[in-house]
Scaffold this motif. Sequence first.
Motif, PDB file in Angstrom:
ATOM      1  N   THR A 134     -75.617  -4.906   9.309  1.00  0.00           N
ATOM      2  CA  THR A 134     -74.217  -4.922   9.785  1.00  0.00           C
ATOM      3  C   THR A 134     -74.177  -5.071  11.303  1.00  0.00           C
ATOM      4  OG1 THR A 134     -73.952  -2.530  10.120  1.00  0.00           O
ATOM      5  CG2 THR A 134     -73.457  -3.378   7.921  1.00  0.00           C
ATOM      6  N   GLN A 135     -75.156  -4.481  11.962  1.00  0.00           N
ATOM      7  CA  GLN A 135     -75.175  -4.614  13.424  1.00  0.00           C
ATOM      8  C   GLN A 135     -75.416  -6.071  13.826  1.00  0.00           C
ATOM      9  OE1 GLN A 135     -77.350  -1.724  15.790  1.00  0.00           O
ATOM     10  NE2 GLN A 135     -77.465  -3.148  17.515  1.00  0.00           N
ATOM     11  N   THR A 136     -76.260  -6.761  13.071  1.00  0.00           N
ATOM     12  CA  THR A 136     -76.532  -8.161  13.365  1.00  0.00           C
ATOM     13  C   THR A 136     -75.226  -8.966  13.336  1.00  0.00           C
ATOM     14  OG1 THR A 136     -78.695  -7.884  12.318  1.00  0.00           O
ATOM     15  CG2 THR A 136     -77.966 -10.137  12.699  1.00  0.00           C
ATOM     16  N   ASP A 138     -72.199  -7.747  13.734  1.00  0.00           N
ATOM     17  CA  ASP A 138     -71.377  -7.317  14.882  1.00  0.00           C
ATOM     18  C   ASP A 138     -71.790  -8.062  16.149  1.00  0.00           C
ATOM     19  OD1 ASP A 138     -70.263  -5.381  13.204  1.00  0.00           O
ATOM     20  OD2 ASP A 138     -71.318  -3.688  14.127  1.00  0.00           O
ATOM     21  N   GLU A 139     -73.107  -8.142  16.373  1.00  0.00           N
ATOM     22  CA  GLU A 139     -73.584  -8.736  17.632  1.00  0.00           C
ATOM     23  C   GLU A 139     -73.267 -10.237  17.685  1.00  0.00           C
ATOM     24  OE1 GLU A 139     -74.068  -6.479  19.557  1.00  0.00           O
ATOM     25  OE2 GLU A 139     -75.528  -4.972  18.951  1.00  0.00           O
ATOM     26  N   ALA A 140     -73.313 -10.901  16.537  1.00  0.00           N
ATOM     27  CA  ALA A 140     -72.952 -12.325  16.514  1.00  0.00           C
ATOM     28  C   ALA A 140     -71.514 -12.491  16.984  1.00  0.00           C
ATOM     29  CB  ALA A 140     -73.120 -12.883  15.101  1.00  0.00           C
ATOM     30  N   VAL A 187     -80.500  -0.502  26.165  1.00  0.00           N
ATOM     31  CA  VAL A 187     -79.544  -1.610  26.325  1.00  0.00           C
ATOM     32  C   VAL A 187     -78.150  -1.238  25.808  1.00  0.00           C
ATOM     33  CG1 VAL A 187     -79.053  -4.024  25.784  1.00  0.00           C
ATOM     34  CG2 VAL A 187     -81.399  -3.326  26.246  1.00  0.00           C
ATOM     35  N   GLU A 188     -78.095  -0.645  24.618  1.00  0.00           N
ATOM     36  CA  GLU A 188     -76.782  -0.268  24.057  1.00  0.00           C
ATOM     37  C   GLU A 188     -76.115   0.821  24.891  1.00  0.00           C
ATOM     38  OE1 GLU A 188     -75.330  -1.696  21.479  1.00  0.00           O
ATOM     39  OE2 GLU A 188     -76.842  -2.309  20.030  1.00  0.00           O
ATOM     40  N   GLY A 189     -76.924   1.743  25.412  1.00  0.00           N
ATOM     41  CA  GLY A 189     -76.372   2.821  26.229  1.00  0.00           C
ATOM     42  C   GLY A 189     -75.696   2.251  27.470  1.00  0.00           C
ATOM     43  N   ASP A 217     -67.451  -1.135  17.959  1.00  0.00           N
ATOM     44  CA  ASP A 217     -68.702  -1.498  17.275  1.00  0.00           C
ATOM     45  C   ASP A 217     -69.892  -0.851  17.979  1.00  0.00           C
ATOM     46  OD1 ASP A 217     -67.227  -3.139  15.589  1.00  0.00           O
ATOM     47  OD2 ASP A 217     -67.850  -5.024  16.523  1.00  0.00           O
ATOM     48  N   GLU A 218     -69.889  -0.941  19.313  1.00  0.00           N
ATOM     49  CA  GLU A 218     -71.033  -0.428  20.075  1.00  0.00           C
ATOM     50  C   GLU A 218     -71.214   1.081  19.894  1.00  0.00           C
ATOM     51  OE1 GLU A 218     -73.128  -2.427  21.066  1.00  0.00           O
ATOM     52  OE2 GLU A 218     -72.074  -4.246  21.648  1.00  0.00           O
ATOM     53  N   SER A 219     -70.120   1.800  19.735  1.00  0.00           N
ATOM     54  CA  SER A 219     -70.283   3.250  19.569  1.00  0.00           C
ATOM     55  C   SER A 219     -71.010   3.535  18.245  1.00  0.00           C
ATOM     56  CB  SER A 219     -68.944   3.990  19.678  1.00  0.00           C
ATOM     57  OG  SER A 219     -68.141   3.725  18.567  1.00  0.00           O
ATOM     58  N   ARG A 220     -70.807   2.684  17.247  1.00  0.00           N
ATOM     59  CA  ARG A 220     -71.585   2.847  15.986  1.00  0.00           C
ATOM     60  C   ARG A 220     -73.050   2.501  16.208  1.00  0.00           C
ATOM     61  NH1 ARG A 220     -67.478  -0.126  13.639  1.00  0.00           N
ATOM     62  NH2 ARG A 220     -68.864  -1.921  13.587  1.00  0.00           N
ATOM     63  N   HIS A 221     -73.312   1.452  16.997  1.00  0.00           N
ATOM     64  CA  HIS A 221     -74.704   1.050  17.236  1.00  0.00           C
ATOM     65  C   HIS A 221     -75.475   2.181  17.918  1.00  0.00           C
ATOM     66  CE1 HIS A 221     -73.128  -3.378  17.438  1.00  0.00           C
ATOM     67  NE2 HIS A 221     -72.897  -2.795  16.291  1.00  0.00           N
ATOM     68  N   HIS A 222     -74.812   2.807  18.864  1.00  0.00           N
ATOM     69  CA  HIS A 222     -75.436   3.933  19.559  1.00  0.00           C
ATOM     70  C   HIS A 222     -75.681   5.084  18.578  1.00  0.00           C
ATOM     71  CE1 HIS A 222     -75.315   7.622  22.104  1.00  0.00           C
ATOM     72  NE2 HIS A 222     -76.180   6.912  22.806  1.00  0.00           N
TER      73      HIS A 222
END
Length: 367
Positions: A134-136, A138-140, A187-189, A217-222
């Motif tokens: 799912t992150q992939t 999101d990043e796209a 990087v995400e931080g 989205d980024e807060s989920r990645h973290h």
Amino acid sequence: MKTDAFQLQTSTQEPGLETAMEVIFQWNYGSEVEELRRLYVKAAEAQWVSERDLDWDRPIDLERFASTPLGLSLPVERTSFWKAQSEEIRWKLTKSTAAFRLSNFLHGEQGALMVAAQLVNAVPHTDAKFYAATQTMDEARHVEVFARYIEKLDEIRPIAPSLKGILDQTLQTGDWMKKLVGMQIVVEGLALYAFREMRNLTEEPLLKDLLTYVARDESRHHAYGVQYIERCVPCLGDRERTELEDFALECARSLIDRNAQGFFTTLVQIWAEIGIDPNAMFTSLHAEREEITSDLPRGRRLGPVQGFVIPTLRRCGLLSERVATHFHGFLKDNFGARVAGANVEEFLQYLPDLPTDTAKWVMGELQ
Ligand SMILES: [Fe+2]
Ligand SMILES: [Fe+2]
């Protein structure tokens, strides 16, 4: 960028980067880490579509764009040098500085896209593979929206060498835990910290909308990084943990080391292209330093590394006294004892806790 005919090799691509990565099949499809499975479901539910959910027909509001933070440690736009420029030059400076910063967000997103895709292959737990998928996606979408916005604003600028270095290292390592630490923590931080600031300060409507979606989205990645890594670290031996700590230290160090070829060097080149004499700008900046910062909030202003990346490492069990000493040393060299603390004890004492709810924090609802 459109080309006339379809080609296998394009003029804009980089030479291939050799990477070492083990691919792991997992035959247990059941959930082992409930928290990660829930995060995966949450991510699937929160998918959005750039074309449908953002209003791209709206022109960029130039007047309101001026509120967008440029990401410089001192407010250059308040100097008499900046103010003495014609309106046209001032807008060019604002636009190109912002485009440079956004371009580095964009290139970082491309790196995140590729690392997230690698994580699908490399992590051993099914829940973690699902989440990375799912992150992939999101990043796209993040790559898509940043590229589109920058092209509307100005033009895409090259990546800063220090950022490229971290992305390469994270892509190249064969160790999936180093990939997790390099991407999900460092990087995400950094991204989360910068997106939060820009999202909460800019008044440009399209940029604000875009950053609202991206930052969520980024807060989920973290959260993925924290929840997964804090489970992995206690399983490591001393040598492995030390290696992981050092990897995080090196990534973070290259991002803020003033002696390394960092963001600022590239930015100065961009200003020079516009016809600005960077030396005159710096002279004005130094002479007026007190005056232009007098009404800024006093006290310790922590950057992304000290304010977010290191607290995340601590939460994940990757901040031993040994590595804390190294962090303190280089923060002190770069920012002085007032920011970094006089000694390690003080540095650790002033290190903030991670926000209790990162999703709320990123929207400016928590301090
Ligand atoms: Fe992203
Ligand atoms: Fe991300």
